[in-house]
Every structure is written in C-alpha cells, then in structure tokens.
Design an enzyme around this catalytic site. Structure first.
Site, PDB file in Angstrom:
ATOM      1  CG  ASP A  23       4.922  12.989   3.902  1.00  0.00           C
ATOM      2  OD1 ASP A  23       5.284  12.681   5.056  1.00  0.00           O
ATOM      3  OD2 ASP A  23       5.450  13.904   3.247  1.00  0.00           O
ATOM      4  CB  CYS A  35      15.568  41.282 -23.697  1.00  0.00           C
ATOM      5  SG  CYS A  35      15.979  39.618 -24.283  1.00  0.00           S
ATOM      6  CB  CYS A  69      15.015  38.519 -29.079  1.00  0.00           C
ATOM      7  SG  CYS A  69      15.552  37.702 -27.557  1.00  0.00           S
ATOM      8  CB  CYS A 106      17.992  41.317 -28.122  1.00  0.00           C
ATOM      9  SG  CYS A 106      16.304  41.635 -27.530  1.00  0.00           S
ATOM     10  CE  LYS A 132       7.020   5.390   5.613  1.00  0.00           C
ATOM     11  NZ  LYS A 132       6.802   6.798   5.977  1.00  0.00           N
ATOM     12  CB  CYS A 158      12.176  39.781 -25.034  1.00  0.00           C
ATOM     13  SG  CYS A 158      13.099  40.619 -26.341  1.00  0.00           S
ATOM     14  CE  LYS A 216      10.387   7.210   3.373  1.00  0.00           C
ATOM     15  NZ  LYS A 216      11.234   7.634   4.492  1.00  0.00           N
ATOM     16  CD  GLU A 236      -1.058  -0.690   3.638  1.00  0.00           C
ATOM     17  OE1 GLU A 236      -1.516   0.089   4.483  1.00  0.00           O
ATOM     18  OE2 GLU A 236      -1.243  -1.921   3.654  1.00  0.00           O
ATOM     19  CE1 TYR A 296      -8.648   6.922   1.945  1.00  0.00           C
ATOM     20  CE2 TYR A 296      -6.482   7.275   0.981  1.00  0.00           C
ATOM     21  CZ  TYR A 296      -7.861   7.272   0.873  1.00  0.00           C
ATOM     22  OH  TYR A 296      -8.442   7.610  -0.320  1.00  0.00           O
TER      23      TYR A 296
END
Length: 677
Positions: free
Chosen positions: A127, A416, A440, A419, A125, A434, A322, A123, A233
C-alpha cells in the site's frame, strides 16, 4: 541508520582510489541491508565511512559523480514536477474480492493456455506509491510516478535520496537499459517515528503510512524527502532483455543487481496454491512492518504472459486479490464508558453500522481519555474506523472539516457510571479507574474472588462458580454481604446442599478472625500486595489510622511509592469503600495486628531467598511471611544475587538453576534453622 555489512578496506594510495573504494564499500553495505537483510557492521561504522567519503569529495569536487552515495541529500527546491511519458504503460490490475473470483481468473487462464495447472508468482500488494526506475548502463537516470498510467511525474531527484534505491546496479551482464517497477512505501515503525518528530516540531502529522509516503515523495524540496524514512520494493521489470523467462527468476536476478524485492514473494501452483498463499499472507499481515491491502497473482512464465496479453487497462495474466477493507468512514453517535473487571474506564464509540474488515462494526474502542483528546473525536463527528484482522476496531481519527457546528469536546465522567464512586486519574497514567472496588458491579465478581482467596480471607468453599450465582442473583453486592448469608439461602443455590451450606458458613465464621495484613490485602486496594499490606498493618496498627494517613505518611512505609500511596488514599477517600469496611467490622470481622520486629531484630536483612517445592511443616506463603518478618527479601527467580534457595519436596527447575550458579541450597530443616535466629 540500521547496521550494514562489510568491513572497511585499507587506505587507498590516492584520493581517486580511496573514493572508489569507499563508494563500493558503502553500496555493498546498502545491498546487504536493504536486499539481503544481513547487516554486519554497526551504524557508527557505516556513518564513519560516509563521512570520510563526504570529506574527500569536499576536498576534490571533481571526483563527485551522480551515482555517489553522498548525492542522496537532495537538490534545490523545484518549481514543480515535469511530466514523463512511460515507454510501456503502467497498467492497473483487475481486482478480486472473493475466492470465487480468483477461481474464475484461474479458469480463464487455464482455458486460454490449454493447461491443467498454471504456475504463478505471488507477492504482497504493498500500500504505497507505484514507481518506475530506469537504469542505463547500470546507472539510475530516471524515476517517475505511475500517474495516469501513460504519463507520470519525474521525481528522480527525490527518489535518489531513498537509500534502498540503488543509484548504480551491481554485478555483471546488466541490460543496457533496464526499467524496474515497484512501490515506494513507508514502514509502520518509520511512520510512527516520523509523526512523533513532526508533532514535537509542531508540524502537521500524516494520517497513515501511504499518505506519508506519497507526501514525502512529492516534496518539491528533495532535502525534505531525504529526511523521510522511505523504502522501495521491486515487483517486476518492464523490459526483459537479457533477463530470465519467468517472473520469479526475474525477481531473483533483480535482487542480484542490488534491487530490493519482498522476501514474501513466492512461486505457487494452481488455484489451491493461490488461495493458500492469500491465507498465509493474511495471517501474518499484522506482523509485517508495512501495510498491504491484498496479494498480487501473476502468471509466472513470461512467454505465457505475452500470449495472454491485456484487456483495456489491465493485463489478463495478473490479478490483485484484495483483503477486506480495513478503514471506512461512518458517524460517531456517542461515546459511552465501560468499566472493566479491574475498574479501568474505557471510552467506547457507538457508531452508525459500517462494514469494515469483513464485518459490520457498530462499536470501536477509544482506549482512554488522552486518546479521545489527541484525536479530537466528538459525538456527531464523521470518523475513520479501522479493523485489522481480529483486532478490536478502533477510531483512527475524526474528520473535523465535516463537523456540524462546534460540539463540546468529550470528557471522562467524574463518577463511575456503574456505581457512582469517584473516578481516579493518577498523574502519568493513561487509564482512569473507578475507586469503588468493593461495591462496583463491574468489579464485583473479581473483588469477591480476591477477598475469598487463600492469601486473603481464605474462605474455603467460596469459589468462582458460587460467586457467579451469588452476584447474578443479587444476593451479594459487597464482601460484607457474605457474612449475612444464611443456611436456607445457600442450600437453595445450584450444586449446593445443606452440608455444603454448613461448611461454607463455618468457613465464613472462621475467616472473621484474621490478621490486619490479610484483611488489608483482601480489600483489593490497587497495587497493594500481601507484603505491602503486612507492612501497612505493622506501620499503622489499625484500619482507622491507615484510613486517615496522609500521602506523605503512606510513602514512609516500606515498598510504598508515590503512586501506590495515592491509590491507597483514593481507596479510603471513597465513602462506598469505607462503608463496606465498617459493615465488615460490624458483621464480626476482627483483626489482630502483626507487630513489626525491632530494627535490631532483623537478622536476615539484606539477604535474598527463593522458595521451591512443597514444604511439610508450613505453606510456602507462611514460610515467605516468616522470612520477610526477619528482614529477608523473597523473590520468585534464582540469580547470582540469591543468598540461598530453599528447596522442599519435588523442586522444579529453580534447583537446577541454583546449582548452575553455585547458589547454596537449603532443605526444610535449614529453613527452620534460619527462622530460629
């Protein structure tokens, strides 16, 4: 609250009967939603039942019981949590981080049990926060955190507010005393909603769903916990009296009692089954609405579990496999800006190398300037970096308490970095861009491909591979440079011969004669499509007049809104772009203006057409332009609002759709008849 199942019964003959009826219905709704994931009535109906029960209990307080669904609102704030000693210790699990460690776990189990293949239960794990729930005669009497494994905190009052935790078990043959163990957690969607609510109220937000779950569960004021989107759960039972003899069957029995169990729990066989399950859950990890940091393997047979026993503080029969770490702390060395092919400027974090999510990360996205400000990320900070699967690493947050000195907040550059053109930041949009799309370097290849495309300048023979060579060899820096290429230069390129060079030069020469609408579309002004470009050409008549137009004058053009008007204004405000336009005209590009039809010459105004299939007399683009010139709207999909479908040769599914909806269908002759109006 999400919809739940079951319908309301008939009015009971007494308050006692009606209260009992309402409680049974509400608990059934909770069971169908949290356990079966099969709701069948809307939120409003559920809320109405709950309000009716609350009203009856207010009128008849002697009918209130601790197990009533109304008693989930929490009690008065506590001074602290009393400690609880677990009857059976809540053990931690041994961890594995590689396939080899899982193989070693399986080998030890097989040798100790003298079996070739072991049946396991597997199942996700979760957190979250481990919790023990004790039911006596089917009623919840105690909820305690894991604590140090021997003693935990009594959080019964708070846990009673969590709707997925049943206050009273359902069904028959329930053990006299049952200890259920599982995880309190918060879904990702619930976490985002909670943080939004806290931020709007000016309160401190949580870092991640686990911290949010832990902090919400340990509120001294249970009424606060009641407002938090916590879920539960179950992953097993500590007591097995009158329960089946395998872990998987125990979970099924607990589910029958009304206790939520992860739908991802599964029984597998042998090492191959364990590793396949790990890969399967890992692949869908990003699609789950809750965080997991691995999977848990348990020997399925409970007699075998008892035979295997435990070592130190962990059972021999279980293992946590893990996932690679998804979050780590490192130092932000600096923030650089990358310019994408569309001109969008993205701040990118340069990091001290850190191993996270299975790879060494040195860069992470910061998305946009708003994100940098929101997270208060500054060069030199220690930061939390997250990587989930194949997702690009991102900075989750800074750790300002470790900040040295008071570094200045980072700001997006005004020019920019590629350019030097001005950076455009439209109000209401997250991305800065830009404005020098024609010059550019970051946008150069895309700009040239667009400029040469069929609906723009239609330069036959100037494809993406040739553009790659021209840009990579620094032969073309802007569209204007295309008209200064010579035969020898082109013939010297890879896969180009003199004949190909001559053909391309001829195509370039032919493209110099162009309508103003196509030329404007070719310039690649942001959000300006071919129809809008044609409308602009008709409205202003020349590039000079368009270049000097105010935002207000631009907004007066058909299909041009405030945002597009600002994009057009920004394009012509950028000197680099104006220079390229002037160089195009100096190179011999000449445009003719498409005259707009008079208002009385719009016979197709208000009508909508769709084109499909191939036309012999003209291209579909030409047909679309001709229809729009007469005031028609041309769309890409058939609906009940479509005036007619114009079908050429080999029409596609649009023809079937038109026939289904009863939309008239015109052939090519019908199109020509329309255009003669």
């Amino acid at each position: 609250m999400p919809a739940r199942g079951c319908s309301m019964g008939d009015e009971a003959s007494s308050p006692e009967q009606r209260v009992q009826q309402l409680r049974e219905q509400i608990e059934d709704h909770n069971y169908r939603y949290y356990v079966l994931d099969d709701p069948s009535i809307p939120d409003a109906e559920y809320d109405r039942l709950l309000r009716e029960l609350e009203t009856l209990e207010d009128r008849h307080p002697e009918l209130i019981t601790p197990e009533s669904p109304t008693q989930r609102v929490g009690a008065a704030p506590a001074q602290g949590f009393e400690t609880v000693e677990h009857d059976i210790p809540m053990l931690s699990l041994a961890n594995a981080f590689s396939r080899e460690e899982v193989a070693e776990f399986d080998r030890r189990i097989r040798e100790q049990l003298d079996l070739e293949v072991i049946g396991y239960s597997a199942e996700p794990k979760l957190d979250g926060v481990a919790i023990s729930l004790i039911y006596e005669r089917g009623n919840l009497v105690l909820a305690a955190t894991r604590g140090d494994g021997q003693t935990g905190e009594n959080v019964t009052t708070n846990v009673r507010t969590i709707r997925s935790v049943p206050l009273k078990l359902r069904g028959h043959n329930i053990p006299e005393r049952l200890e259920v163990r599982g995880e309190i957690f918060m879904t990702r969607s619930g976490f985002e909603q909670l943080n939004t609510r806290l931020a709007d109220a000016g309160e401190k937000t949580f870092v991640n769903p686990r911290n949010a779950a832990s902090g919400s569960l340990r509120q001294l004021d249970a009424s606060v916990t009641a407002t938090r989107p916590l879920r539960f759960y179950c992953y097993g039972a500590a007591t097995t009296d009158r329960l089946p003899e395998s872990h998987g069957e125990v979970l099924e029995k607990l589910r029958e009692y009304g206790i939520p169990v992860s739908a991802e729990a599964s029984r597998v066989d042998g090492l191959e089954g364990l590793l396949d399950y790990y890969e399967s859950i890992g692949s869908k990890r990003g699609d789950l609405d809750y965080d997991i940091d691995g999977v848990v393997y348990k020997v399925d047979d409970l007699d075998q579990q008892r035979e295997l026993g435990q070592v130190s503080r962990a059972p021999r029969w279980a293992l946590a496999h893990k996932f690679p770490a998804q979050e780590e702390v490192t130092r932000l060395l600096g923030i650089e800006v990358q310019v994408g092919r569309t001109g969008a400027l993205t701040p990118v974090a340069r990091l001290e190398p850190v191993f996270v999510g299975g790879v060494t990360v040195t860069n992470a996205t910061l998305h946009n300037a708003d994100e940098v400000r929101r997270k208060d990320v500054r060069p030199g900070d220690e930061v939390v970096v997250r990587r989930a699967g194949d997702v690009i690493p991102e900075i989750v947050r800074s750790i300002p308490e470790r900040r040295s000195g008071d570094p200045a907040p980072w700001v997006m550059p005004e020019s920019c970095p590629e350019c030097g053109s001005a950076v455009e930041q439209v109000e209401g949009e997250a991305a800065a861009r830009c404005s020098g799309g024609l010059v550019c370097p970051a946008q150069r290849k895309r700009a040239l491909e667009h400029f040469a495309s069929r609906k723009a300048m239609d330069i036959d023979g100037l494809g993406s591979r040739l553009i790659e060579q021209l840009v990579d060899q620094d032969l073309v820096r802007s569209p204007a440079d295309l008209y200064h290429l010579d035969r020898d230069t082109l013939a010297g390129l890879d896969r180009m011969a003199e004949r190909s060079a001559d053909n391309l030069l001829a195509a370039l020469e032919a493209s110099k004669e162009v309508s103003l609408g196509r030329l404007l579309f070719a310039l690649g002004i942001r959000e300006v499509g071919e129809v809008t470009a044609r409308n602009l050409a008709r409205q202003f008549g020349s590039i000079d007049r368009l270049a000097e137009a105010s935002v207000e004058a631009l907004e007066a053009v058909r299909d041009v809104g405030p945002v597009m008007a600002r994009h057009i204004r920004a394009f012509f405000d950028e000197a680099h772009n104006r220079e390229v336009v002037e160089r195009l005209l100096s190179a011999g590009v000449r445009y003719e203006v498409e005259q707009a039809a008079e208002s009385g010459e719009q016979p197709l105004a208000g009508k909508t057409y769709v084109l499909t299939g191939s036309l012999s007399g003209r291209t579909r683009s030409e047909a679309k332009a001709a229809l729009e010139a007469l005031g028609a709207r041309v769309t890409g999909s058939v609906s009940k609002n479509t005036t007619a479908l114009i079908a050429g040769g080999e029409p596609g599914s649009k023809l079937m759709r038109a026939e289904e909806l009863g939309v008239p269908v015109l052939d090519e002759a019908g199109l020509e008849s329309l255009l003669e109006k």
